[in-house]
Design an enzyme around this catalytic site. Structure first.
Site, mmCIF file in Angstrom:
data_model
loop_
_atom_site.group_PDB
_atom_site.id
_atom_site.type_symbol
_atom_site.label_atom_id
_atom_site.label_comp_id
_atom_site.label_asym_id
_atom_site.label_seq_id
_atom_site.Cartn_x
_atom_site.Cartn_y
_atom_site.Cartn_z
ATOM 1 C CB SER A 66 -0.955 -0.003 1.205
ATOM 2 O OG SER A 66 -0.228 -0.080 2.424
ATOM 3 C CG ASP A 69 -3.288 6.198 6.542
ATOM 4 O OD1 ASP A 69 -2.087 5.963 6.800
ATOM 5 O OD2 ASP A 69 -3.899 5.611 5.612
ATOM 6 C CG HIS A 111 -0.298 4.301 4.130
ATOM 7 N ND1 HIS A 111 -1.563 3.981 4.590
ATOM 8 C CD2 HIS A 111 0.205 3.173 3.585
ATOM 9 C CE1 HIS A 111 -1.810 2.703 4.317
ATOM 10 N NE2 HIS A 111 -0.755 2.195 3.709
#
Length: 392
Positions: free
Chosen positions: A64, A356, A359
């Protein structure tokens, strides 16, 4: 008895056939020469003109941290195709797990690409020559990693997708294996895996058994063994310039800080110590690859663990003021629950290190990409930086 006119017709046909065959051969040779000239011209001119595209293609493997939309169509919790993700990105919400550009978006810009590298799930045709992004949120080196979040494309699946890409690309080189091999050898390959093998596997003890089956040292060794096979397969498919990233200090991300009640340390050092074993093994693997295990290849180790910790240590000099909270999230450190759909994020994203629970913000990604590209410190890029790799 053969009629003279028939003999002449046969001779004329044979001559014409030979002439056509010669023209086809010359045309094929001409096309080969053009391919070589274009690639050679690109190689010689772009190195001295950094505003131009410096490499022919960029192929991205990861999770991600660099996924740009491959998970959008999957049944998974590991998706970011909703607001406020992408709030600062020119194209809006795309599936990137941050407010704007990822590390590889920033890297593509530095390398002079006219557009961001497209997700594998949507890129088609000649656009593949610019590269493809195979990264998938929640993915890891091990196939089962991330299954707790739903569907994803593991590193093994990403390598398989690269194999399919190589088959597709070979059609654009008129059967000229030398020109194709030259093209692939000049492309940059980015590989950033391993974070989820700890976050969504080894340290998720209620869901996975790996922490009971392996010591931290044994688990790191097992990951390196699997990763070595995957990287070797990428090499066998034609890759020669490969970036591999260390796992960052995930014991210090908001998700961990929200759950950690340690002995005075700000970060969960149990996790960081386990990660350090993997990172040390990965750096040694790079040395083995470069010292003859994979002839003709050049691997570069990007120490995102060290560069990330240095960034936090010198945060204020870079304009960062909030280091332990996500810009968007819920609960302690904005890290107990990650950014929810249509949640209102912090107003000043530039002074936050984290977007967040997991990340970095665009501001952090851009800074880390610039450091990896041109830093002279071998503690960030080893044994050479990305700029030097490009020039080889």
């Amino acid at each position: 008895m053969i009629h003279i006119s028939n003999l002449k017709n046969t001779q004329i046909f044979t001559v014409h056939k030979a002439m056509i065959s010669e023209k086809v051969s010359k045309m094929a040779n001409f096309i080969k020469i053009v391919v070589w000239v274009v690639l050679s011209f690109w190689c010689s001119t772009t190195m001295s003109q950094p505003n131009y595209q410096q490499v022919p293609g960029l192929f991205i493997f990861g999770d991600s941290l660099v996924d740009n939309g491959n998970n959008n169509g999957l049944f998974t919790l590991a998706r970011a195709n909703y607001r406020p993700y992408g709030i600062d990105f020119p194209q809006g919400t795309t599936g990137r797990f941050t407010n704007g550009r990822t590390f590889v978006d920033a890297l593509a810009q530095i390398l002079g690409f006219p557009n961001y590298i497209q997700p594998y799930t949507v890129v088609r045709g000649r656009a593949l020559l610019q590269g493809a992004n195979y990264a998938s949120g929640a993915s890891g080196i091990r196939d089962e990693t991330g299954n707790n979040l739903g569907a994803h494309m593991s590193m093994n699946q990403q390598v398989e997708n690269f194999r399919r890409t190589v088959m597709q690309l070979s059609r654009y080189f008129v059967g000229d294996s030398d020109a194709f091999a030259y093209y692939l050898s000049k492309c940059i390959i980015y590989c950033g895996l391993g974070s989820n093998d700890y976050l969504n596997n080894y340290f998720m003890r209620d869901y996975y058994s790996t922490s009971y089956e392996y010591t931290p040292k044994g688990y790191a060794a097992s990951l390196i063994q699997d990763y070595s096979k995957q990287l070797t397969e990428i090499y066998n498919l034609g890759a020669r310039k490969v970036l591999v990233t260390a796992v960052g200090a995930i014991g210090c991300i908001p998700y961990q800080l929200a759950r950690y009640t340690g002995n005075g340390s700000r970060c969960n050092e149990e996790i960081n110590n386990a990660i350090s074993l993997f990172n040390s093994g990965l750096k040694r693997l790079v040395d083995r690859f470069n010292n003859g295990l994979l002839p003709g290849a050049k691997f570069v180790y990007l120490d995102s663990y060290q560069s990330g910790r240095d960034l936090a240590l010198n945060a204020r000099s870079y304009g960062f003021e909030v280091l332990d909270r996500g810009c968007c999230g819920v609960g302690r450190n904005n890290g107990q629950i990650t950014c929810l759909p249509f949640q209102i994020p912090c107003e000043n994203r530039r002074n936050h290190l984290f977007w967040d629970a997991f990340h970095p913000t665009e501001a952090a990604n851009v800074l880390l990409a610039k450091q990896a590209y041109s830093s002279t410190s071998r503690s960030y890029a080893y044994p050479i930086n990305i700029q030097q790799l490009v020039m080889l």
